[in-house]
Design a protein around this motif. Structure first.
Motif, mmCIF file in Angstrom:
data_model
loop_
_atom_site.group_PDB
_atom_site.id
_atom_site.type_symbol
_atom_site.label_atom_id
_atom_site.label_comp_id
_atom_site.label_asym_id
_atom_site.label_seq_id
_atom_site.Cartn_x
_atom_site.Cartn_y
_atom_site.Cartn_z
ATOM 1 N N PRO A 115 0.830 -1.208 0.000
ATOM 2 C CA PRO A 115 0.000 0.000 0.000
ATOM 3 C C PRO A 115 0.866 1.260 0.000
ATOM 4 O O PRO A 115 2.021 1.234 0.396
ATOM 5 C CB PRO A 115 -0.809 -0.104 1.284
ATOM 6 N N LYS A 116 0.265 2.333 -0.442
ATOM 7 C CA LYS A 116 0.991 3.582 -0.644
ATOM 8 C C LYS A 116 1.695 4.081 0.614
ATOM 9 O O LYS A 116 2.827 4.567 0.559
ATOM 10 C CB LYS A 116 -0.019 4.627 -1.110
ATOM 11 N N LEU A 117 1.018 3.956 1.736
ATOM 12 C CA LEU A 117 1.583 4.423 2.993
ATOM 13 C C LEU A 117 2.955 3.794 3.227
ATOM 14 O O LEU A 117 3.876 4.438 3.733
ATOM 15 C CB LEU A 117 0.613 4.053 4.123
ATOM 16 N N ALA A 118 3.096 2.526 2.844
ATOM 17 C CA ALA A 118 4.356 1.812 3.063
ATOM 18 C C ALA A 118 5.500 2.486 2.310
ATOM 19 O O ALA A 118 6.598 2.624 2.842
ATOM 20 C CB ALA A 118 4.213 0.361 2.631
ATOM 21 N N TYR A 119 5.259 2.945 1.083
ATOM 22 C CA TYR A 119 6.302 3.607 0.310
ATOM 23 C C TYR A 119 6.729 4.903 0.983
ATOM 24 O O TYR A 119 7.904 5.212 1.071
ATOM 25 C CB TYR A 119 5.799 3.972 -1.085
ATOM 26 N N LEU A 120 5.755 5.656 1.430
ATOM 27 C CA LEU A 120 6.080 6.933 2.060
ATOM 28 C C LEU A 120 6.940 6.697 3.289
ATOM 29 O O LEU A 120 7.948 7.374 3.501
ATOM 30 C CB LEU A 120 4.796 7.674 2.456
ATOM 31 N N ILE A 121 6.558 5.724 4.089
ATOM 32 C CA ILE A 121 7.288 5.460 5.323
ATOM 33 C C ILE A 121 8.690 4.968 5.010
ATOM 34 O O ILE A 121 9.675 5.411 5.610
ATOM 35 C CB ILE A 121 6.509 4.446 6.178
ATOM 36 N N LEU C 165 -0.627 10.090 7.035
ATOM 37 C CA LEU C 165 0.750 10.262 7.476
ATOM 38 C C LEU C 165 0.955 11.696 7.946
ATOM 39 O O LEU C 165 0.943 12.624 7.150
ATOM 40 C CB LEU C 165 1.688 9.928 6.316
ATOM 41 N N MET C 421 9.286 -1.821 6.759
ATOM 42 C CA MET C 421 8.419 -1.769 5.581
ATOM 43 C C MET C 421 8.697 -2.937 4.642
ATOM 44 O O MET C 421 7.806 -3.431 3.970
ATOM 45 C CB MET C 421 8.611 -0.448 4.839
ATOM 46 N N MET C 450 -6.280 1.220 -3.468
ATOM 47 C CA MET C 450 -5.430 1.091 -2.300
ATOM 48 C C MET C 450 -3.981 0.905 -2.712
ATOM 49 O O MET C 450 -3.074 1.154 -1.963
ATOM 50 C CB MET C 450 -5.840 -0.120 -1.484
ATOM 51 N N THR C 452 -0.532 1.334 -4.927
ATOM 52 C CA THR C 452 0.150 2.431 -5.580
ATOM 53 C C THR C 452 -0.214 2.294 -7.040
ATOM 54 O O THR C 452 -0.085 1.233 -7.602
ATOM 55 C CB THR C 452 1.646 2.225 -5.453
#
Lengths: 316, 269, 464
Positions: A115-121, C165, C421, C450, C452
């Motif tokens: 998921p996108k959040l993972a890339y940002l983190i 975030l 991650m 959901m 990317t």
């Protein structure tokens, strides 16, 4: 009343000087903004670690200048060679950092469709790791750079002096930005980038190697970011945290121009540089960093797609 | 005055240069089971998205009238407000909240129209508890109604196609709508499930008093359910009428060119 | 010749060596700008003790460590296989252990099991000052463990529950701390209504102010894609820092203030002053942690919590059910901001001073690491994550080993974020919902928004 009148008169006096400084800063922002925009174009992600790509370029060229110049006063020919070498080494360091970043922090996540959040983190992690690593290896104090050229005033515009530094920035910047634009528009690899930006699925069906295209995007953006780091560091030197503020501004510039849009990044960068420079005439200099942020929030509120609208595929 | 639920007047929807809906005019009566058919790309889902506030057509008007006679102009309203007015929908590719249980999925629908209540939720006040009890009861009733009681604690992602469709219907019904928009409810279901679904949709209308607007490719299902049909092609309404009239309409047969003489049912493949 | 590098085993070994070298350099000596290679060469050549047996150059120590580690891994693999075989062959003992493990899992999954887990943690919290009696340890535990956990529980609402975030979390913490100074009259600017309030009154002021900032910043930003929020909050954190640093007349500028009074109660005969020793603050913070745990846990299992999950999973579907995403996102953001503001009051009133450097952006990242490490959306995970990481940090401050330099903390935390991650995105103690989401996204069950988008983002939905 008097506040504005007095500030306006200063502004009138300093207009050309501020404009020159603003354009020079704007070129640097544009070069960094390109990196954000290109990665955004193919991955739909903000590359949070781009600031450290900038820092990487600055450090690499800093050490090169230290070795080459080492306190001497370079001759004109030497200056030209040093600047070219600085651009190459800074750019390569940036490209290398970007490539490594893509491999370590992005590709494993891409493999499993995270998921996108993972890339940002993951990117934030990479950013914090990198600049603190530089801090550890190269010290946590500001180091001043050995200038590859003597910063004389070359000519004046309406009484405002234009120094060598500004001329170097503008020349290098224009060469970089134009060649990137041509490359993305004309070359086969560039077409690949545009194809992936428009529709990755179809592009991969048409035989575009997605992994390689994404790596190439990081490398190109990283190269420009690294060069920007070199140019930025010439007058003020390097320090491990140096990437944060210019990168945040460059991101604002990318959004201002329309993220995902190459020419938008250039326009946004120049505009932001100039606006920021002019703001000095009206506000205390310590608040200069607030201007970029205010611009960012304003753009997001009024026109989130930016001046040119977002779209990498069509921009070039 | 005719008691219309939806009044769609001259609606045109464009994406860049592509015209997705072209001057569409149609209406649905209260209590009616209405179907919209047409080939792929005819603009059916775009119409649904315009009716629910997801898309904003550039021209025309869409009016929704609720049971109390209050009229809402849909165009420009956000989907959550359209939902609050009494319009519920399902999606073409089913979109459940797949990490939640069947029960939770429906419960979200049942409680979505209540106020914010964050403070109440944090302190678990008596009103919040009462709300929870009420939503739980409503959820149980709906799961019973669609026949998913035995699977209420199953993670939604593990349901089979037919069950997912019924779950989506239950979830939409939980918002207590006056009209239910079903986007290809039978897609991917087997013949037995299709029969159950036909039965369920009719019960939704008869027992819950909810009007039905249906997009469907499966002609058997459409002809069994629909009281009236509109046919869309290239974004325009090309025909309307009862199932019998539509079957005999040459323009419709033209639009479905290539279909064999068993009629437009072939299209469902 | 190059083909050999494509080989699975070679790749693995090469990767392991690279990582080993990186760790070698990371834990090596501090370098400097005038000799840029000194840090690297020192990492190899300096001497380092191998468990006290002998003290060879670092690279030999590391090679030995790597050897020991790989032997351990091999042994673990072997014993795991043997264990499997034993289970299959039906050894009674193996089965007994397996069923005990299943039992633990079951207990953890049940509500009563969860509660007894929490109860255990709280008991540990209550008796901790009896176990660790050193004053400096206790002070550090209050300032670096308890307050951080409090903050992490708040950030978990934003990042874990609502999936947003927020990198400017520290800004709200700063707002809380400065509000405390303002309300108690410790700033150059006069306190509200000209009254020097009791420190406890700072709490409502801080919560309301932080929340207001959260809402004002959140409404324009939360409309947009999630990553814009991250960068806007990042900028906001920096802006608050600049203002705090430069508005001398209001905030005291770069020196801030050190005039904040301790928390105290003066109600007729009831008089109590927190301060001087760390214990009273410790218990107060612990009580607030328990309170936060309770209210945020009910929030998670309420209508609001479910709405957040729905929005996280499929915003379009959620909106079609009448959920207004912006409203719920702003709410999560504001709740997070309020809890950070609250934590700011606790810190300010315990340390008695506020200065801008306390509120650097790295602070937000530190809190984020706790949430990610423990498990986004898992309250128990966040608490345990906070205990483990911040406990480690305090340990490193109290008795630092030779290889550790406190200035490198964020280098390690950054690396930890990447590692998490890649290998365990749902965290140490994942929330069950998150875990399902992660696995489903990755197996392609969930909706594509959901994911990317490595693809067209403006594609007209479904059918056109």
């Amino acid at each position: 009343m008097s506040y504005f009148t007095s500030h306006f008169s200063t502004f009138g006096h300093e207009f050309w000087g501020l404009l020159v400084g603003g354009v020079a800063n704007g070129v640097v922002y544009a070069m960094v903004a390109i990196g954000y925009t290109m990665v955004y174009g193919v991955l739909r992600l903000i590359n949070f670690a781009h600031s450290e790509i900038f820092t990487s370029g600055a450090f690499a060229s800093f050490f090169l200048m230290k070795a080459l110049v080492g306190g001497s006063t370079p001759t004109a020919t030497e200056s030209v060679i040093y600047v070219i070498l600085g651009v190459l080494v800074g750019g390569l360091a940036g490209a290398l950092a970007a490539l490594a970043l893509e491999r370590v922090a992005y590709r494993p996540l891409r493999r499993r469709n995270a998921p996108k959040l993972a890339y940002l983190i993951s990117a934030i992690g990479a950013s914090y790791f990198l600049f603190n690593f530089y801090g550890k290896e190269f010290g946590r104090i500001n180091l001043s750079m050995d200038a590859p050229f003597t910063n004389n005033t070359v000519f004046t515009i309406f009484g405002a002096p234009v120094q060598m530094y500004y001329i170097v920035i503008v020349i290098v910047g224009v060469i970089m930005l134009v060649s990137l634009d041509r490359f993305v528009a004309k070359s086969k690899l560039g077409r690949g980038i545009r194809a992936v930006a428009q529709d990755a699925e179809t592009a991969s069906l048409m035989g575009v190697n997605i992994d390689r295209t994404i790596s190439l995007t990081f490398v190109l953006g990283g190269f420009l970011g690294g060069v920007a780091g070199f140019l930025f560091a010439i007058p003020i030197g390097v320090v491990y945290t140096m990437g944060f503020t210019p990168a945040l501004k460059a991101f604002s510039a990318a959004v201002l121009g329309g993220i995902g849009n190459l020419r938008g990044a250039v326009i946004g960068g120049l505009l932001l540089g100039i606006v920021e420079s002019f703001s000095v005439a009206f506000f205390d200099g310590v608040y200069i960093d607030v201007v970029a942020f205010a611009v960012l929030v304003l753009v997001l509120m009024v026109r989130p797609t930016g001046i040119l609208g977002e779209r990498l595929g069509r921009s070039a | 005055m005719v008691d219309n639920l939806f009044d769609v007047q001259n609606v045109t929807l464009r994406f860049g240069g592509v015209v997705s809906l072209n001057d569409v005019t149609l209406s649905q009566k209260r209590g009616e089971i209405l179907a919209i058919i047409g080939p792929n790309g005819a603009g059916k889902t775009s119409l649904f998205n315009s009716l629910t506030g997801v898309y904003t057509p550039q021209q025309g008007s869409i009016t929704f009238t609720d049971a109390k006679g209050k009229r809402y102009s849909v165009i420009g309203k956000k989907p959550y407000r359209v939902s609050a007015a009494g319009v519920a929908r399902t999606f073409q590719a089913s979109r459940m909240f797949s990490a939640m249980t069947t029960f939770e999925n429906v419960k979200i629908g049942a409680e979505s129209h209540r106020g914010l209540g964050a403070v109440g939720a944090m302190l678990k006040g008596p009103a919040t508890r009462r709300d929870e009890v009420r939503s739980d009861a409503a959820t149980r009733d709906l799961l019973e109604f669609v026949g998913l009681t035995s699977q209420s604690n199953v993670i939604a992602a593990s349901l089979n196609y037919g069950a997912r469709r019924r779950l989506e219907i239950a979830r939409a019904l939980a918002t207590r709508p006056q009209v239910l928009l079903l986007d290809e409810p039978a897609a991917g279901t087997n013949p037995a499930e299709k029969n159950d679904l036909t039965e369920l949709i009719r019960r939704v209308r008869d027992e819950m008093n909810v009007s039905i607007l249906l997009i469907e490719h499966d002609m058997k299902l459409v002809m069994a359910l629909a009281e009236r049909l509109y046919v869309l092609n290239f974004g325009s309404v090309i025909a309307q009428g009862t199932p019998e009239e539509i079957r005999a309409n040459p323009a419709v047969i033209e639009a479905y060119l290539g279909a064999s003489d068993t009629g437009i049912a072939e299209e469902s493949k | 010749m190059l083909r050999v590098f494509q080989h699975h085993m070679v790749k693995r070994v090469a990767g392991a060596i690279l990582i080993g070298l990186l760790v070698l350099v990371m834990t090596g000596p501090q370098g400097n700008g005038s000799e840029p290679t000194s840090g690297f060469t020192g990492s190899f050549s300096e001497h380092m003790s191998f468990f006290g047996f002998f003290t060879p150059p670092r690279w030999i120590t590391f090679a030995l460590l790597a050897l020991v580690l790989s032997l351990l891994v091999m042994f673990a693999k072997y014993s795991h296989r043997a264990w499997r075989r034993a289970q299959e062959s039906g050894a009674a003992a193996a089965r007994a252990v397996a069923s005990a493990a299943a039992r633990v899992k079951y207990v953890r999954s049940r509500r009563s099991g969860r509660y007894s887990g929490y109860a255990l943690l709280v008991l540990l919290g209550i008796f901790l000052p009896r176990i660790i009696t050193s004053q400096s340890w206790q002070t550090n535990i209050v300032q670096l463990v308890a307050v951080y956990i409090l903050l992490a529980i708040g950030l978990n609402v934003v990042t874990g529950f609502a999936g947003l975030l927020d990198l400017g979390f520290v800004a709200f913490y700063a707002i809380g701390a400065y509000t405390t100074a303002w309300v108690t009259g410790a700033l150059p600017t006069s306190p509200p209504f000209g009254i020097h309030f009791n420190t406890f009154f700072a709490i409502p002021f801080a919560i309301i102010l932080a929340m207001a900032f959260g809402v004002v910043l959140g409404i324009p930003t939360l409309r947009l894609r999630g990553d814009y929020l991250a960068i806007v909050t990042l900028g906001f954190g920096e802006i608050i820092f600049i203002f705090a640093n430069n508005l001398y007349g209001i905030t005291g500028g770069s020196t801030g203030t050190n005039q904040i009074p301790y928390l105290s109660v003066h109600l007729g005969p009831l008089k109590y002053l927190w301060g001087l020793t760390p214990q009273p603050y410790y218990y107060l913070t612990l009580a607030f942690i328990v309170l936060f745990l309770m209210i945020f846990s009910s929030l998670e299992h309420s209508r609001v919590g479910r709405a957040w999950v729905a929005i996280r999973e499929d915003e379009v579907a959620a909106e079609s059910l009448g959920i207004y995403p912006l409203k719920y996102k702003v709410m999560a953001f504001a709740i997070g901001a309020a809890s950070a503001g609250f934590a700011g009051v606790i810190t300010a009133s315990q340390t008695l001073f506020v200065t801008p450097p306390t509120f650097s952006l790295s602070f937000s990242i530190n809190i984020l690491v706790l949430v990610i490490f423990g498990g986004m959306g898992s309250i128990a995970g966040v608490v345990v994550g906070g205990l483990v990481i911040q406990g480690f940090v305090v340990y490193m401050i109290q008795s630092p080993p030779a290889w550790y330099n406190p200035a490198d903390l964020y280098m390690y935390l950054g690396a930890l974020l990447i590692v998490m991650m890649i290998f365990r995105p749902a965290g140490l103690l994942p929330s069950r919902r998150r875990l399902r989401e992660v696995t489903q996204v990755e197996s392609g069950v969930a909706r594509d928004q959901m994911l990317t988008h490595i693809g067209p983002h403006n594609r007209v939905e479904e059918e056109l």
